[in-house]
Design an enzyme around this catalytic site. Sequence first.
Site, short mmCIF file in Angstrom:
data_model
loop_
_atom_site.label_atom_id
_atom_site.label_comp_id
_atom_site.label_asym_id
_atom_site.label_seq_id
_atom_site.Cartn_x
_atom_site.Cartn_y
_atom_site.Cartn_z
N SER A 15 0.66 -1.34 -0.05
CA SER A 15 0.09 0.09 -0.05
C SER A 15 0.73 1.36 -0.07
CB SER A 15 -0.98 0.01 1.03
OG SER A 15 -0.26 -0.43 2.29
N THR A 16 2.07 1.09 -0.35
CA THR A 16 2.94 2.17 -0.54
C THR A 16 2.55 3.34 -1.92
OG1 THR A 16 4.70 1.13 -1.45
CG2 THR A 16 4.63 1.49 1.07
N SER A 141 -8.08 -9.24 -10.80
CA SER A 141 -8.30 -8.44 -12.23
C SER A 141 -9.21 -8.98 -13.16
CB SER A 141 -6.66 -8.48 -12.74
OG SER A 141 -6.51 -8.03 -14.11
N TYR A 154 0.30 -14.27 -15.56
CA TYR A 154 -0.50 -13.30 -14.76
C TYR A 154 -2.02 -13.73 -14.82
CZ TYR A 154 -2.58 -8.73 -13.15
OH TYR A 154 -3.17 -7.78 -12.66
P1 NAD Z 1 1.73 -0.78 -8.33
O1 NAD Z 1 3.09 -1.50 -9.11
O2 NAD Z 1 1.57 0.59 -8.68
O3 NAD Z 1 2.06 -0.82 -6.67
C1 NAD Z 1 2.52 -1.94 -6.25
C2 NAD Z 1 2.96 -1.80 -4.86
O4 NAD Z 1 3.25 -3.25 -4.32
C3 NAD Z 1 4.08 -0.93 -4.51
O5 NAD Z 1 4.02 -0.06 -3.30
C4 NAD Z 1 5.28 -1.72 -4.36
O6 NAD Z 1 6.19 -1.42 -3.58
C5 NAD Z 1 4.49 -3.00 -3.63
N1 NAD Z 1 5.12 -4.62 -3.54
C6 NAD Z 1 5.47 -5.06 -4.88
N2 NAD Z 1 5.83 -6.28 -4.60
C7 NAD Z 1 5.71 -6.22 -3.17
C8 NAD Z 1 5.76 -7.49 -2.38
N3 NAD Z 1 6.61 -8.68 -2.58
N4 NAD Z 1 5.64 -7.30 -1.00
C9 NAD Z 1 5.14 -6.06 -0.65
N5 NAD Z 1 4.74 -5.20 -1.44
C10 NAD Z 1 4.99 -5.38 -2.86
O7 NAD Z 1 0.77 -1.87 -8.41
P2 NAD Z 1 -0.72 -1.71 -8.87
O8 NAD Z 1 -1.16 -1.78 -10.32
O9 NAD Z 1 -1.69 -0.54 -7.96
O10 NAD Z 1 -1.40 -3.09 -8.66
C11 NAD Z 1 -2.04 -3.60 -7.26
C12 NAD Z 1 -2.95 -4.69 -7.59
O11 NAD Z 1 -3.95 -4.53 -8.40
C13 NAD Z 1 -2.22 -5.90 -8.14
O12 NAD Z 1 -2.48 -7.24 -7.51
C14 NAD Z 1 -2.45 -6.16 -9.48
O13 NAD Z 1 -2.44 -7.05 -10.01
C15 NAD Z 1 -3.61 -5.54 -9.41
N6 NAD Z 1 -4.50 -5.00 -10.71
C16 NAD Z 1 -3.82 -3.75 -11.30
C17 NAD Z 1 -4.38 -3.41 -12.62
C18 NAD Z 1 -3.53 -1.92 -13.07
O14 NAD Z 1 -4.25 -1.84 -14.47
N7 NAD Z 1 -2.90 -1.42 -12.48
C19 NAD Z 1 -5.49 -3.91 -13.09
C20 NAD Z 1 -5.95 -4.98 -12.30
C21 NAD Z 1 -5.39 -5.76 -11.17
#
Ligand code: NAD
Length: 263
Positions: A15-16, A141, A154
């Site tokens: 959540s950062t 997703s 994925y």
């Molecule tokens: P992001 O890459 O923007 O943010 C990810 C965060 O996860 C960062 O704070 C990172 O430091 C942290 N992180 C990564 N690996 C980690 C680990 N091993 N342990 C703890 N923290 C970790 O990601 P996002 O796009 O916000 O995606 C979040 C979720 O939403 C994911 O599960 C992704 O599959 C899902 N999602 C994203 C999208 C999209 O289009 N962005 C679409 C559908 C689903």
Amino acid sequence: MQIDLSGKNALVTASTAGIGLAIATGLAAAGANVIINGRHPDTVQKTVEKLRHQLHGASLQGAAADLSTAEGAAALIKAVPSVDILVNNAGIFGPKPFFDVDDAEWERYFQTNVMSGVRLSRHYMQGMLQRNWGRVVFISSESGLNIPADMIHYGFSKTAQISVARGLAKLAAGTGVTVNSVLPGPTLSDGFKDMVRETAEREGKSYEQIGKEFVMAHRSSSIIQRIATTEEVANMVVYVCSVQASATTGAALRVDGGVVDTI
Ligand code: NAD
């Protein structure tokens, strides 16, 4: 409807940044005590301070742990023994041709995207069931239903999350604990920006424009015809975590802008 989560402890993994940060912000604004997680202690601390400043009076804590390993999950559980709300948001993504994805890469996706949520749910749900109230949300997703040919590794992990969530919901039958999956579509998160940064810089376009072009080229069934914001996804998650969402469980809730062509 007034969503009030005062007195509830909520852990949002990863959540950062991105969707996780927006969810943490939404839950804290609704009054929950939110535990911020990321891999690096300094980033976690900075996020806690930023949110405390942004949301006056919000209750926040930090717990750094890498959730791609069993050791990381165990360390997080030790630091935070009990929560009322668990949002399994940690996840990695990126396109790669199927023929180039080796066993190690498959394992990395399985550990990070599936086992992180399995391990945390296995621990935290026991306390929720004892207290007869809890909320578990898996951030899956639309790719878990609409498997992209260039991200099979994925898509598989996101389908697995929906399966685990449905089973856990049944395990909690007749209790005050609900378990759901939330399925975002393309969302303008930090991770998405990283994925398209090179193109955005090379073509001198905004992330919103690149996002729209991505949606039209790769998710042309989108009804909103644009990329969603992280807040739009977080709004759904905050509702699912609310006291009012007590009859919604075992569901795969789409915030995909209509990408999955179904009724
Ligand atoms: P992001 O890459 O923007 O943010 C990810 C965060 O996860 C960062 O704070 C990172 O430091 C942290 N992180 C990564 N690996 C980690 C680990 N091993 N342990 C703890 N923290 C970790 O990601 P996002 O796009 O916000 O995606 C979040 C979720 O939403 C994911 O599960 C992704 O599959 C899902 N999602 C994203 C999208 C999209 O289009 N962005 C679409 C559908 C689903």
